[in-house]
Design a protein around this motif. Structure first.
Motif, PDB file in Angstrom:
ATOM      1  N   LEU A 139       0.811  -1.219   0.000  1.00  0.00           N
ATOM      2  CA  LEU A 139       0.000   0.000   0.000  1.00  0.00           C
ATOM      3  C   LEU A 139       0.845   1.271   0.000  1.00  0.00           C
ATOM      4  CD1 LEU A 139      -2.881  -1.081   2.410  1.00  0.00           C
ATOM      5  CD2 LEU A 139      -2.979  -0.812  -0.077  1.00  0.00           C
ATOM      6  N   ASN A 140       2.095   1.181   0.421  1.00  0.00           N
ATOM      7  CA  ASN A 140       2.977   2.354   0.387  1.00  0.00           C
ATOM      8  C   ASN A 140       3.278   2.800  -1.040  1.00  0.00           C
ATOM      9  OD1 ASN A 140       3.253   2.742   3.184  1.00  0.00           O
ATOM     10  ND2 ASN A 140       4.750   1.079   3.279  1.00  0.00           N
ATOM     11  N   LYS A 141       3.027   1.925  -1.998  1.00  0.00           N
ATOM     12  CA  LYS A 141       3.270   2.249  -3.400  1.00  0.00           C
ATOM     13  C   LYS A 141       1.994   2.668  -4.128  1.00  0.00           C
ATOM     14  CE  LYS A 141       7.233  -0.815  -3.974  1.00  0.00           C
ATOM     15  NZ  LYS A 141       7.784  -1.935  -4.760  1.00  0.00           N
ATOM     16  N   VAL A 142       0.867   2.652  -3.417  1.00  0.00           N
ATOM     17  CA  VAL A 142      -0.411   2.991  -4.053  1.00  0.00           C
ATOM     18  C   VAL A 142      -0.750   4.450  -3.757  1.00  0.00           C
ATOM     19  CG1 VAL A 142      -2.866   2.421  -4.244  1.00  0.00           C
ATOM     20  CG2 VAL A 142      -1.189   0.604  -3.827  1.00  0.00           C
ATOM     21  N   ALA A 143      -0.938   5.221  -4.811  1.00  0.00           N
ATOM     22  CA  ALA A 143      -1.271   6.641  -4.670  1.00  0.00           C
ATOM     23  C   ALA A 143      -2.713   6.803  -4.208  1.00  0.00           C
ATOM     24  CB  ALA A 143      -1.077   7.347  -6.010  1.00  0.00           C
ATOM     25  N   ASP A 144      -3.004   7.949  -3.607  1.00  0.00           N
ATOM     26  CA  ASP A 144      -4.385   8.257  -3.232  1.00  0.00           C
ATOM     27  C   ASP A 144      -5.251   8.231  -4.474  1.00  0.00           C
ATOM     28  OD1 ASP A 144      -3.439   8.644  -0.684  1.00  0.00           O
ATOM     29  OD2 ASP A 144      -3.818  10.808  -0.634  1.00  0.00           O
ATOM     30  N   GLY A 145      -6.457   7.723  -4.333  1.00  0.00           N
ATOM     31  CA  GLY A 145      -7.365   7.718  -5.468  1.00  0.00           C
ATOM     32  C   GLY A 145      -8.426   6.641  -5.376  1.00  0.00           C
ATOM     33  N   GLU A 146      -9.182   6.570  -6.444  1.00  0.00           N
ATOM     34  CA  GLU A 146     -10.268   5.598  -6.575  1.00  0.00           C
ATOM     35  C   GLU A 146      -9.908   4.691  -7.747  1.00  0.00           C
ATOM     36  OE1 GLU A 146     -14.482   6.979  -6.302  1.00  0.00           O
ATOM     37  OE2 GLU A 146     -14.477   6.382  -8.425  1.00  0.00           O
ATOM     38  N   TYR A 147      -9.904   3.400  -7.514  1.00  0.00           N
ATOM     39  CA  TYR A 147      -9.445   2.458  -8.527  1.00  0.00           C
ATOM     40  C   TYR A 147     -10.481   1.366  -8.761  1.00  0.00           C
ATOM     41  CZ  TYR A 147      -5.193   4.835  -7.234  1.00  0.00           C
ATOM     42  OH  TYR A 147      -4.266   5.812  -6.955  1.00  0.00           O
ATOM     43  N   LEU A 148     -10.603   0.962 -10.019  1.00  0.00           N
ATOM     44  CA  LEU A 148     -11.511  -0.115 -10.391  1.00  0.00           C
ATOM     45  C   LEU A 148     -10.703  -1.361 -10.704  1.00  0.00           C
ATOM     46  CD1 LEU A 148     -13.997   1.737 -12.781  1.00  0.00           C
ATOM     47  CD2 LEU A 148     -14.342   1.130 -10.379  1.00  0.00           C
ATOM     48  N   VAL A 154     -12.093   0.560  -5.307  1.00  0.00           N
ATOM     49  CA  VAL A 154     -11.280   0.652  -4.098  1.00  0.00           C
ATOM     50  C   VAL A 154     -10.824   2.096  -3.934  1.00  0.00           C
ATOM     51  CG1 VAL A 154      -9.215  -0.177  -2.916  1.00  0.00           C
ATOM     52  CG2 VAL A 154     -10.481  -1.724  -4.422  1.00  0.00           C
ATOM     53  N   ASN A 155     -11.022   2.641  -2.744  1.00  0.00           N
ATOM     54  CA  ASN A 155     -10.574   3.999  -2.435  1.00  0.00           C
ATOM     55  C   ASN A 155      -9.386   3.921  -1.487  1.00  0.00           C
ATOM     56  OD1 ASN A 155     -12.573   5.780  -3.787  1.00  0.00           O
ATOM     57  ND2 ASN A 155     -13.981   4.548  -2.573  1.00  0.00           N
ATOM     58  N   VAL A 156      -8.345   4.679  -1.838  1.00  0.00           N
ATOM     59  CA  VAL A 156      -7.113   4.698  -1.049  1.00  0.00           C
ATOM     60  C   VAL A 156      -6.797   6.137  -0.682  1.00  0.00           C
ATOM     61  CG1 VAL A 156      -4.625   4.215  -1.077  1.00  0.00           C
ATOM     62  CG2 VAL A 156      -6.213   2.647  -2.214  1.00  0.00           C
ATOM     63  N   LYS A 157      -6.436   6.346   0.590  1.00  0.00           N
ATOM     64  CA  LYS A 157      -6.011   7.674   1.044  1.00  0.00           C
ATOM     65  C   LYS A 157      -4.911   7.474   2.084  1.00  0.00           C
ATOM     66  CE  LYS A 157      -7.444  12.114   2.637  1.00  0.00           C
ATOM     67  NZ  LYS A 157      -8.433  13.125   2.558  1.00  0.00           N
ATOM     68  N   ASN A 158      -3.825   8.214   1.921  1.00  0.00           N
ATOM     69  CA  ASN A 158      -2.673   8.129   2.826  1.00  0.00           C
ATOM     70  C   ASN A 158      -2.178   6.689   2.956  1.00  0.00           C
ATOM     71  OD1 ASN A 158      -2.721  10.925   3.359  1.00  0.00           O
ATOM     72  ND2 ASN A 158      -4.319  10.611   4.894  1.00  0.00           N
ATOM     73  N   HIS A 159      -2.153   5.983   1.824  1.00  0.00           N
ATOM     74  CA  HIS A 159      -1.659   4.606   1.750  1.00  0.00           C
ATOM     75  C   HIS A 159      -2.483   3.624   2.589  1.00  0.00           C
ATOM     76  CE1 HIS A 159       1.651   6.268  -0.464  1.00  0.00           C
ATOM     77  NE2 HIS A 159       1.911   7.094   0.524  1.00  0.00           N
ATOM     78  N   ARG A 160      -3.748   3.947   2.769  1.00  0.00           N
ATOM     79  CA  ARG A 160      -4.671   3.058   3.479  1.00  0.00           C
ATOM     80  C   ARG A 160      -5.907   2.859   2.615  1.00  0.00           C
ATOM     81  NH1 ARG A 160      -4.034   1.528   8.329  1.00  0.00           N
ATOM     82  NH2 ARG A 160      -6.217   1.452   8.905  1.00  0.00           N
ATOM     83  N   GLU A 177      -7.124  -6.837  -5.838  1.00  0.00           N
ATOM     84  CA  GLU A 177      -5.689  -6.773  -6.162  1.00  0.00           C
ATOM     85  C   GLU A 177      -5.449  -5.986  -7.448  1.00  0.00           C
ATOM     86  OE1 GLU A 177      -2.605  -9.757  -8.211  1.00  0.00           O
ATOM     87  OE2 GLU A 177      -3.502 -10.588  -6.386  1.00  0.00           O
ATOM     88  N   LYS A 178      -6.230  -6.274  -8.474  1.00  0.00           N
ATOM     89  CA  LYS A 178      -6.056  -5.571  -9.752  1.00  0.00           C
ATOM     90  C   LYS A 178      -6.341  -4.080  -9.597  1.00  0.00           C
ATOM     91  CE  LYS A 178      -6.938  -9.444 -12.858  1.00  0.00           C
ATOM     92  NZ  LYS A 178      -7.813  -9.984 -13.915  1.00  0.00           N
ATOM     93  N   ALA A 179      -7.340  -3.733  -8.796  1.00  0.00           N
ATOM     94  CA  ALA A 179      -7.633  -2.314  -8.571  1.00  0.00           C
ATOM     95  C   ALA A 179      -6.449  -1.629  -7.896  1.00  0.00           C
ATOM     96  CB  ALA A 179      -8.896  -2.170  -7.718  1.00  0.00           C
ATOM     97  N   LEU A 180      -5.925  -2.242  -6.840  1.00  0.00           N
ATOM     98  CA  LEU A 180      -4.797  -1.646  -6.133  1.00  0.00           C
ATOM     99  C   LEU A 180      -3.550  -1.556  -7.015  1.00  0.00           C
ATOM    100  CD1 LEU A 180      -5.260  -3.376  -2.660  1.00  0.00           C
ATOM    101  CD2 LEU A 180      -5.596  -0.947  -3.175  1.00  0.00           C
ATOM    102  N   GLU A 181      -3.315  -2.579  -7.805  1.00  0.00           N
ATOM    103  CA  GLU A 181      -2.151  -2.553  -8.705  1.00  0.00           C
ATOM    104  C   GLU A 181      -2.244  -1.414  -9.713  1.00  0.00           C
ATOM    105  OE1 GLU A 181      -2.009  -6.541 -10.297  1.00  0.00           O
ATOM    106  OE2 GLU A 181      -0.595  -7.187  -8.736  1.00  0.00           O
ATOM    107  N   SER A 182      -3.463  -1.071 -10.103  1.00  0.00           N
ATOM    108  CA  SER A 182      -3.614   0.023 -11.075  1.00  0.00           C
ATOM    109  C   SER A 182      -3.255   1.373 -10.460  1.00  0.00           C
ATOM    110  CB  SER A 182      -5.041   0.057 -11.642  1.00  0.00           C
ATOM    111  OG  SER A 182      -5.964   0.531 -10.682  1.00  0.00           O
ATOM    112  N   GLY A 183      -3.195   1.436  -9.136  1.00  0.00           N
ATOM    113  CA  GLY A 183      -2.840   2.683  -8.472  1.00  0.00           C
ATOM    114  C   GLY A 183      -1.399   2.732  -7.986  1.00  0.00           C
ATOM    115  N   GLU A 184      -0.637   1.686  -8.279  1.00  0.00           N
ATOM    116  CA  GLU A 184       0.761   1.664  -7.841  1.00  0.00           C
ATOM    117  C   GLU A 184       1.597   2.692  -8.599  1.00  0.00           C
ATOM    118  OE1 GLU A 184       1.827  -2.733  -6.138  1.00  0.00           O
ATOM    119  OE2 GLU A 184       1.951  -2.461  -8.307  1.00  0.00           O
ATOM    120  N   LYS A 185       2.432   3.397  -7.841  1.00  0.00           N
ATOM    121  CA  LYS A 185       3.368   4.341  -8.448  1.00  0.00           C
ATOM    122  C   LYS A 185       4.601   3.588  -8.894  1.00  0.00           C
ATOM    123  CE  LYS A 185       2.842   6.609  -4.449  1.00  0.00           C
ATOM    124  NZ  LYS A 185       3.209   7.479  -3.353  1.00  0.00           N
ATOM    125  N   ALA A 186       5.187   4.047  -9.957  1.00  0.00           N
ATOM    126  CA  ALA A 186       6.399   3.374 -10.491  1.00  0.00           C
ATOM    127  C   ALA A 186       7.567   3.516  -9.562  1.00  0.00           C
ATOM    128  CB  ALA A 186       6.739   3.949 -11.859  1.00  0.00           C
TER     129      ALA A 186
END
Length: 133
Positions: free
Chosen positions: A45-54, A68-74, A124-133
């Motif tokens: 989750l430390n690599k996932v940016a804030d946002g909403e992911y499908l 999936v909604n992520v904010k502050n790596h949560r 998992e796929k939703a979170l992976e789509s929000g991962e920062k490089a």
């Protein structure tokens, strides 16, 4: 003449029935193989940016789409937008378990293992789509 027609029609009906039965059995076998091949990786989750992911996962008889909604790596929320299933309704608690655990490493639901795995893969796929490089 009528007997020949009835025999012909009966033969056609039996042939079509057998073909459909074989097709169904092949699709069930493919479904089982696809579900068995699902491996859930825990996303950092430390690599996932804030946002909403499908994310979505479809294995023919079972499918799921999540937001999936992520904010502050949560993970702040997970909405189950679609869940195609026959007996896996019990697995619809998986998103809340993932939010609580902040991890994809949660137990699957007994009696709804396939739906559990499909929902987890969609998350998992939703979170992976929000991962920062």
């Amino acid at each position: 003449m009528v007997k020949k027609t009835l025999v012909l029609v009966f033969g056609i009906v039996i042939t079509v029935g057998i073909a459909l039965g074989v097709r169904y059995l092949v699709s069930v076998d493919n479904y089982k193989k696809e579900v068995a091949a699902i491996v859930i990786k825990d996303v950092n989750l430390n690599k996932v940016a804030d946002g909403e992911y499908l994310g979505a996962c479809d294995v023919n008889f079972v499918a799921a789409k999540v937001q999936v909604n992520v904010k502050n790596h949560r993970i702040t929320s997970i909405k189950l937008l679609k869940h195609k299933t026959e007996r896996g309704k019990k697995a619809e608690v998986i998103p809340s378990r993932v939010v609580k655990a902040q991890s994809l490493k949660v137990d699957t639901i007994t009696g709804a293992t396939n739906s559990s795995k499909v929902i987890l893969k969609a998350i998992e796929k939703a979170l992976e789509s929000g991962e920062k490089a």
